[in-house]
Design an enzyme around this catalytic site. Sequence first.
Site, mmCIF file in Angstrom:
data_model
loop_
_atom_site.group_PDB
_atom_site.id
_atom_site.type_symbol
_atom_site.label_atom_id
_atom_site.label_comp_id
_atom_site.label_asym_id
_atom_site.label_seq_id
_atom_site.Cartn_x
_atom_site.Cartn_y
_atom_site.Cartn_z
ATOM 1 N N GLU A 9 -12.218 3.353 -1.312
ATOM 2 C CA GLU A 9 -11.736 4.443 -2.175
ATOM 3 C C GLU A 9 -11.541 3.986 -3.617
ATOM 4 O O GLU A 9 -11.750 4.764 -4.545
ATOM 5 C CB GLU A 9 -10.398 4.982 -1.648
ATOM 6 C CG GLU A 9 -10.492 5.640 -0.284
ATOM 7 C CD GLU A 9 -9.113 5.935 0.304
ATOM 8 O OE1 GLU A 9 -8.113 5.824 -0.427
ATOM 9 O OE2 GLU A 9 -9.065 6.261 1.498
ATOM 10 N N VAL A 10 -11.078 2.763 -3.787
ATOM 11 C CA VAL A 10 -10.764 2.270 -5.132
ATOM 12 C C VAL A 10 -11.779 1.176 -5.500
ATOM 13 O O VAL A 10 -11.860 0.143 -4.815
ATOM 14 C CB VAL A 10 -9.326 1.698 -5.193
ATOM 15 C CG1 VAL A 10 -9.013 1.220 -6.611
ATOM 16 C CG2 VAL A 10 -8.311 2.758 -4.754
ATOM 17 N N ASN B 272 -12.763 -3.154 2.543
ATOM 18 C CA ASN B 272 -13.684 -2.024 2.603
ATOM 19 C C ASN B 272 -14.620 -2.081 1.409
ATOM 20 O O ASN B 272 -14.181 -2.341 0.279
ATOM 21 C CB ASN B 272 -12.903 -0.703 2.587
ATOM 22 C CG ASN B 272 -12.048 -0.528 3.824
ATOM 23 O OD1 ASN B 272 -12.466 -0.866 4.924
ATOM 24 N ND2 ASN B 272 -10.846 -0.013 3.652
ATOM 25 N N HIS C 127 -7.003 -5.825 2.068
ATOM 26 C CA HIS C 127 -5.829 -5.320 2.772
ATOM 27 C C HIS C 127 -5.324 -6.424 3.693
ATOM 28 O O HIS C 127 -6.121 -7.028 4.422
ATOM 29 C CB HIS C 127 -6.188 -4.123 3.664
ATOM 30 C CG HIS C 127 -6.728 -2.926 2.955
ATOM 31 N ND1 HIS C 127 -6.035 -1.745 2.856
ATOM 32 C CD2 HIS C 127 -7.914 -2.717 2.331
ATOM 33 C CE1 HIS C 127 -6.763 -0.846 2.207
ATOM 34 N NE2 HIS C 127 -7.909 -1.409 1.882
ATOM 35 N N HIS D 180 -10.431 -5.399 -3.399
ATOM 36 C CA HIS D 180 -9.093 -5.647 -2.847
ATOM 37 C C HIS D 180 -9.213 -6.019 -1.391
ATOM 38 O O HIS D 180 -10.121 -5.575 -0.686
ATOM 39 C CB HIS D 180 -8.181 -4.428 -3.014
ATOM 40 C CG HIS D 180 -8.769 -3.140 -2.515
ATOM 41 N ND1 HIS D 180 -9.688 -2.428 -3.252
ATOM 42 C CD2 HIS D 180 -8.574 -2.443 -1.371
ATOM 43 C CE1 HIS D 180 -10.029 -1.340 -2.579
ATOM 44 N NE2 HIS D 180 -9.379 -1.324 -1.428
ATOM 45 N N ASP E 41 0.852 -1.194 0.000
ATOM 46 C CA ASP E 41 0.000 0.000 0.000
ATOM 47 C C ASP E 41 0.887 1.242 0.000
ATOM 48 O O ASP E 41 1.892 1.308 0.710
ATOM 49 C CB ASP E 41 -0.919 -0.005 1.230
ATOM 50 C CG ASP E 41 -2.056 0.985 1.094
ATOM 51 O OD1 ASP E 41 -3.214 0.535 1.004
ATOM 52 O OD2 ASP E 41 -1.790 2.215 1.076
ATOM 53 N N ILE E 42 0.513 2.214 -0.804
ATOM 54 C CA ILE E 42 1.295 3.436 -0.946
ATOM 55 C C ILE E 42 1.253 4.285 0.330
ATOM 56 O O ILE E 42 2.124 5.135 0.544
ATOM 57 C CB ILE E 42 0.770 4.235 -2.176
ATOM 58 C CG1 ILE E 42 1.841 5.143 -2.732
ATOM 59 C CG2 ILE E 42 -0.508 4.983 -1.871
ATOM 60 C CD1 ILE E 42 1.510 5.700 -4.111
HETATM 61 P P1 AMP Z 1 -9.779 1.341 0.181
HETATM 62 O O1 AMP Z 1 -10.112 2.535 1.006
HETATM 63 O O2 AMP Z 1 -10.076 0.052 0.875
HETATM 64 O O3 AMP Z 1 -10.390 1.431 -1.202
HETATM 65 O O4 AMP Z 1 -8.205 1.339 0.037
HETATM 66 C C1 AMP Z 1 -7.523 1.825 -1.066
HETATM 67 C C2 AMP Z 1 -6.065 1.752 -0.697
HETATM 68 O O5 AMP Z 1 -5.309 1.896 -1.883
HETATM 69 C C3 AMP Z 1 -5.576 2.834 0.275
HETATM 70 O O6 AMP Z 1 -5.039 2.207 1.439
HETATM 71 C C4 AMP Z 1 -4.511 3.583 -0.531
HETATM 72 O O7 AMP Z 1 -3.418 3.993 0.267
HETATM 73 C C5 AMP Z 1 -4.114 2.553 -1.562
HETATM 74 N N1 AMP Z 1 -3.589 3.058 -2.820
HETATM 75 C C6 AMP Z 1 -4.110 4.002 -3.612
HETATM 76 N N2 AMP Z 1 -3.353 4.168 -4.712
HETATM 77 C C7 AMP Z 1 -2.331 3.285 -4.603
HETATM 78 C C8 AMP Z 1 -1.208 2.955 -5.432
HETATM 79 N N3 AMP Z 1 -0.995 3.573 -6.597
HETATM 80 N N4 AMP Z 1 -0.350 2.003 -5.011
HETATM 81 C C9 AMP Z 1 -0.565 1.375 -3.834
HETATM 82 N N5 AMP Z 1 -1.606 1.626 -3.014
HETATM 83 C C10 AMP Z 1 -2.478 2.577 -3.400
#
Ligand code: AMP
Length: 122
Positions: free
Chosen positions: A100-101, A92, A107, A105, A34-35
């Site tokens: 967010e994405v 999530n 974690h 996924h 994770d970034i």
């Molecule tokens: P979520 O809130 O469960 O959708 O988590 C999305 C996660 O993606 C967050 O923890 C971000 O820090 C992570 N994230 C977003 N962009 C990147 C990226 N380019 N590389 C790695 N992690 C990312």
Amino acid sequence: MSTYEDNNIFAKILRGEIPCDKVYEDDYALAFNDINPQAPVHILVIPKGSYISIDDFGVNAPAEEVAGFYKAVANIVAEKELAGDGFRTIANTGLNGGQEVPHFHVHILGGAALGPMISKAV
Ligand code: AMP
């Protein structure tokens, strides 16, 4: 259920359009750090197919992809030697889940005691 958004950041990572800090890959899953890590170990595991969420994945992915994905999670846990001290997995989902994405996924968080599961929502 809404439509999968092809230009989400994890789809771009899967297509190789943007880089990631890869820790694992097989036919069913890609995993990368994770970034914005929230623990000493913070890995994101994503399926190779286009699924928005854990429920989209569970309903619509073929059983082979579901099994392959969770085998990948287990393989990463083993490779990172997380099982002994324990770890946490989080998926999530949607607005209330704080996703967010919009590419499913999981974690994997570990490497330290993580404290209470969530802050109270009530
Ligand atoms: P979520 O809130 O469960 O959708 O988590 C999305 C996660 O993606 C967050 O923890 C971000 O820090 C992570 N994230 C977003 N962009 C990147 C990226 N380019 N590389 C790695 N992690 C990312």
